[in-house]
Write an enzyme that holds these catalytic residues in place. Structure first.
Site, PDB file in Angstrom:
ATOM      1  N   PRO A  70       3.542  12.321  -4.600  1.00  0.00           N
ATOM      2  CA  PRO A  70       2.943  11.052  -4.168  1.00  0.00           C
ATOM      3  C   PRO A  70       1.453  11.206  -3.886  1.00  0.00           C
ATOM      4  CG  PRO A  70       4.173  12.056  -2.369  1.00  0.00           C
ATOM      5  CD  PRO A  70       4.443  12.880  -3.588  1.00  0.00           C
ATOM      6  N   GLY A 111      -1.824   8.651  -2.739  1.00  0.00           N
ATOM      7  CA  GLY A 111      -2.334   7.328  -2.399  1.00  0.00           C
ATOM      8  C   GLY A 111      -3.558   6.989  -3.241  1.00  0.00           C
ATOM      9  N   SER A 119      -0.371   1.932  -2.287  1.00  0.00           N
ATOM     10  CA  SER A 119      -0.343   1.590  -3.701  1.00  0.00           C
ATOM     11  C   SER A 119      -1.099   0.299  -3.951  1.00  0.00           C
ATOM     12  CB  SER A 119       1.123   1.442  -4.147  1.00  0.00           C
ATOM     13  OG  SER A 119       1.225   0.924  -5.445  1.00  0.00           O
ATOM     14  N   TYR A 147       5.143   6.468   4.437  1.00  0.00           N
ATOM     15  CA  TYR A 147       4.336   6.695   5.631  1.00  0.00           C
ATOM     16  C   TYR A 147       4.920   5.773   6.694  1.00  0.00           C
ATOM     17  CZ  TYR A 147       0.730   9.257   3.045  1.00  0.00           C
ATOM     18  OH  TYR A 147       0.049  10.191   2.300  1.00  0.00           O
ATOM     19  N   THR A 204       6.900  11.418   4.856  1.00  0.00           N
ATOM     20  CA  THR A 204       5.785  12.327   5.109  1.00  0.00           C
ATOM     21  C   THR A 204       5.547  12.451   6.608  1.00  0.00           C
ATOM     22  OG1 THR A 204       4.710  11.873   2.993  1.00  0.00           O
ATOM     23  CG2 THR A 204       3.309  12.690   4.776  1.00  0.00           C
ATOM     24  N   LYS A 238       8.986  15.572   4.205  1.00  0.00           N
ATOM     25  CA  LYS A 238       7.837  16.190   3.527  1.00  0.00           C
ATOM     26  C   LYS A 238       6.851  16.729   4.566  1.00  0.00           C
ATOM     27  CE  LYS A 238       4.212  15.175   0.111  1.00  0.00           C
ATOM     28  NZ  LYS A 238       3.004  15.408   0.913  1.00  0.00           N
ATOM     29  N   HIS A 259       0.195  19.175   2.233  1.00  0.00           N
ATOM     30  CA  HIS A 259      -0.585  18.032   1.758  1.00  0.00           C
ATOM     31  C   HIS A 259      -1.757  18.500   0.893  1.00  0.00           C
ATOM     32  CE1 HIS A 259      -0.188  13.673   2.901  1.00  0.00           C
ATOM     33  NE2 HIS A 259      -1.238  13.616   2.119  1.00  0.00           N
ATOM     34  N   ARG A 307      -5.224  18.805   2.436  1.00  0.00           N
ATOM     35  CA  ARG A 307      -6.003  17.618   2.797  1.00  0.00           C
ATOM     36  C   ARG A 307      -5.939  17.291   4.289  1.00  0.00           C
ATOM     37  NH1 ARG A 307      -7.867  13.970  -0.385  1.00  0.00           N
ATOM     38  NH2 ARG A 307      -7.175  12.177   0.838  1.00  0.00           N
ATOM     39  N   ASP A 348       5.147  21.284  -3.232  1.00  0.00           N
ATOM     40  CA  ASP A 348       3.854  21.071  -3.872  1.00  0.00           C
ATOM     41  C   ASP A 348       2.789  21.801  -3.058  1.00  0.00           C
ATOM     42  OD1 ASP A 348       2.693  19.459  -1.803  1.00  0.00           O
ATOM     43  OD2 ASP A 348       3.261  17.607  -2.784  1.00  0.00           O
TER      44      ASP A 348
END
Length: 391
Positions: free
Chosen positions: A97, A99, A131, A152, A178, A258, A282, A285, A313
């Site tokens: 995912p 954003g 999105s 979220y 998340t 997540k 993340h 980030r 990931d």
């Protein structure tokens, strides 16, 4: 068709004078994408927390791993398929995912373009709450390919329930919650441009299309500022273990947490009735000075056992990285920034090239190294090595 056959497609097109329209290496793709994006958008896509050491460490962690090849095992045919949440997938890759995909694409609808690439390749897309297009439209664009919805969790529980209900009704196959973004990490690149896209009204389509959100902001159409101010107040919910019972009550979909990186947290999540865990920091980030996510993956896999899917990931830049993560225990591996770079350059076709490149490299590496399927990778000898930096 085997995924590795993409290589032959490229060579045979070359006989007709056609070369790939976009770069095939992560570094070249990133450079080209930077040139194609406005500086404010690039800072959001490329930036990490603090001095970005965690972001770099995620990538470097893969460079320190090598798989010992096995010969004479008959890997002429490979099966990269995996089972995930009751569905058989042709490959162990998914689109993580991200954003603001919308503003990355030149037409402003990057979520839909990514969904179309998902449909064309059969690789699931994990659609973000943030999105430019409503989740229902994104799911429809995925066609028959399975999709997952990333949540979220807002502080407004009624809104959270509405988003989850919509995702389930739209046909998403799992809910991915998340945990590490209830507050935004310190991101100097974004701060330097004084740009936070959501505060400018970007990527809020799922909120503006939600009846609960609209009821709370009745003047949304005439007063965009009220939308942004209300969204900023309710966006981030610092969930606790006690909230998992409530989340579980919202849906019958499988729930994946997540941001789980500690083995103890993974065990506790499974004990609380969660259906999977997602090892991720993340992509660097959110928190700086963190341990590379790949380093923590084996501990989490060992903690939850073989019956619980472990998604992964952070730092994945190639098909080789996908194979490495699988060999270290991941059930499925998410591609993040590279497909965003492809999106910026070529829309759905750009994302599709990135996906097919990753899968081709993974397939061919498994062929050469003697691993006919994902199950055989589980017993691979993964060594810590001192490889030279990528050129």
């Amino acid at each position: 068709m085997r995924f590795g056959d993409f290589q032959n497609e490229i060579y045979f097109r070359g006989l007709q004078g056609t070369v790939p329209p976009w770069p095939l290496t992560a570094a070249a793709l990133e450079s080209a994408a930077e040139a194609a994006m406005p500086a404010s958008v690039w800072s959001y896509v490329a930036g990490g927390a603090g001095d970005e050491r965690t972001q770099r460490a995620n990538v470097a962690s893969f460079a320190r791993r090598g798989i010992v090849p096995r010969m004479l095992v008959g890997a002429a045919e490979r099966d990269l398929g995996v089972d995930l949440f009751g569905t058989h997938l042709a490959s162990p890759v998914f689109l993580a995912p991200v954003g603001v995909l919308g503003i990355v694409a030149q037409d402003g609808h990057g979520d839909l373009a990514t969904a179309r690439a998902s449909a064309r390749t059969g690789v699931p897309m994990m659609a973000s709450t943030l999105s430019e297009d409503p989740l229902e439209a994104v799911r429809e664009a995925q066609g028959e390919t399975p999709g997952f919805f990333q949540l979220y969790t807002p502080t407004d529980r009624e809104l959270a329930a509405s988003l989850v209900e919509r995702a389930e009704r739209a046909g998403f196959g799992a809910l991915v919650v998340t945990l590490d973004t209830w507050v935004t990490g310190w991101r100097p690149r974004d701060l330097q441009t004084a740009n936070f896209p959501q505060l400018r009204g970007a990527a809020l389509a799922n909120y503006l299309s939600d009846p609960v959100f609209r009821a709370a902001v009745p003047d949304a159409a005439s007063d965009p500022r009220s939308v942004v101010e209300y969204w900023a107040r309710i966006f981030g919910n610092p969930l606790t273990w006690a909230d998992l019972t409530w989340l579980r009550s919202l849906t019958d979909l499988p729930i994946v947490l997540k941001g789980i990186c500690a083995a103890d947290d993974a065990r506790r999540a499974v004990d609380a009735g969660m259906d999977g865990v997602y090892v991720s920091n993340h992509g660097g980030r959110q928190a700086n000075s963190g341990v590379p996510a790949l380093d923590l993956l084996p501990e989490v896999v060992a903690a939850v056992g073989t019956g619980t899917p472990v998604l992964f990931d952070s730092g994945v830049r190639s098909g080789t990285d996908v194979v490495t993560a699988l060999a270290m225990g991941a059930t499925a591996v998410g591609i993040g920034r590279p497909y965003v770079h492809g999106l910026a350059l070529g829309g759905a076709a750009g994302v599709e090239q990135v996906i097919r490149s990753f899968l081709a490299e993974a397939d061919l590496l498994m062929a050469v190294d003697g691993f006919p399927d994902v199950a055989s990778l589980r017993s691979a000898d993964v060594r810590v090595v001192d490889l030279p930096p990528a050129v």
